[in-house]
Design a protein around this motif. Sequence first.
Motif, PDB file in Angstrom:
ATOM      1  N   GLN A 142       0.818  -1.212   0.000  1.00 19.35           N
ATOM      2  CA  GLN A 142       0.000   0.000   0.000  1.00 19.35           C
ATOM      3  C   GLN A 142       0.852   1.263   0.000  1.00 19.35           C
ATOM      4  N   ILE A 143       1.784   1.340  -0.923  1.00 14.00           N
ATOM      5  CA  ILE A 143       2.646   2.514  -1.047  1.00 14.00           C
ATOM      6  C   ILE A 143       2.007   3.460  -2.052  1.00 14.00           C
ATOM      7  N   GLY A 144       1.790   4.689  -1.621  1.00 10.51           N
ATOM      8  CA  GLY A 144       1.142   5.681  -2.470  1.00 10.51           C
ATOM      9  C   GLY A 144       2.070   6.228  -3.548  1.00 10.51           C
ATOM     10  N   LYS A 182       3.535  -3.171   8.225  1.00 13.63           N
ATOM     11  CA  LYS A 182       3.835  -2.760   9.600  1.00 13.63           C
ATOM     12  C   LYS A 182       5.336  -2.728   9.830  1.00 13.63           C
ATOM     13  N   TRP A 183       6.053  -3.706   9.275  1.00 14.95           N
ATOM     14  CA  TRP A 183       7.510  -3.744   9.417  1.00 14.95           C
ATOM     15  C   TRP A 183       8.137  -2.518   8.760  1.00 14.95           C
ATOM     16  N   LEU A 184       7.654  -2.170   7.570  1.00 16.64           N
ATOM     17  CA  LEU A 184       8.191  -0.996   6.879  1.00 16.64           C
ATOM     18  C   LEU A 184       7.966   0.281   7.675  1.00 16.64           C
ATOM     19  N   SER A 233      18.246   1.504  12.714  1.00 13.12           N
ATOM     20  CA  SER A 233      18.181   2.800  13.404  1.00 13.12           C
ATOM     21  C   SER A 233      17.204   3.781  12.766  1.00 13.12           C
ATOM     22  N   ASP A 234      16.186   3.282  12.127  1.00 13.55           N
ATOM     23  CA  ASP A 234      15.179   4.144  11.507  1.00 13.55           C
ATOM     24  C   ASP A 234      14.018   3.282  11.042  1.00 13.55           C
ATOM     25  N   LYS A 235      13.003   3.932  10.523  1.00 16.70           N
ATOM     26  CA  LYS A 235      11.890   3.219   9.906  1.00 16.70           C
ATOM     27  C   LYS A 235      12.307   2.869   8.476  1.00 16.70           C
ATOM     28  N   PRO A 236      12.209   1.609   8.095  1.00 16.77           N
ATOM     29  CA  PRO A 236      12.574   1.232   6.728  1.00 16.77           C
ATOM     30  C   PRO A 236      11.846   2.056   5.664  1.00 16.77           C
ATOM     31  N   MET A 237      10.589   2.423   5.901  1.00 16.68           N
ATOM     32  CA  MET A 237       9.836   3.213   4.925  1.00 16.68           C
ATOM     33  C   MET A 237      10.497   4.565   4.680  1.00 16.68           C
TER      34      MET A 237
END
Length: 95
Positions: A3-5, A63-65, A73-77
């Motif tokens: 669900q990537i815009g 959710k993982w992204l 050390s960050d959000k993968p997204m």
Amino acid sequence: MLQIGPQSLAKIVGTRDADVARLFAGEYRLSRERRDEWNRATQFVRLYRSLNSVFGQDPTARKWLEGTNTALSDKPMNMIQSDDGLAKVLDYLEA
């Protein structure tokens, strides 16, 4: 699954929002001639395949992204929207 815009996808692939809108409409094609865009798009496909092999079609991949990853050390997204970040997340998943 992910669900990537369109705006996020444009950042991931390294192209303009308008190009992604045209891509979705079938009016634009990725091309090997636009090397950076092509390379990032193929890395994104590898990322998708890696996530699918780890999570399957489970919404847990999204959710993982979006969650903070202590190893990265960050959000993968957030990370996949830059060249270096996409490569780091991909290396992490393929390790």
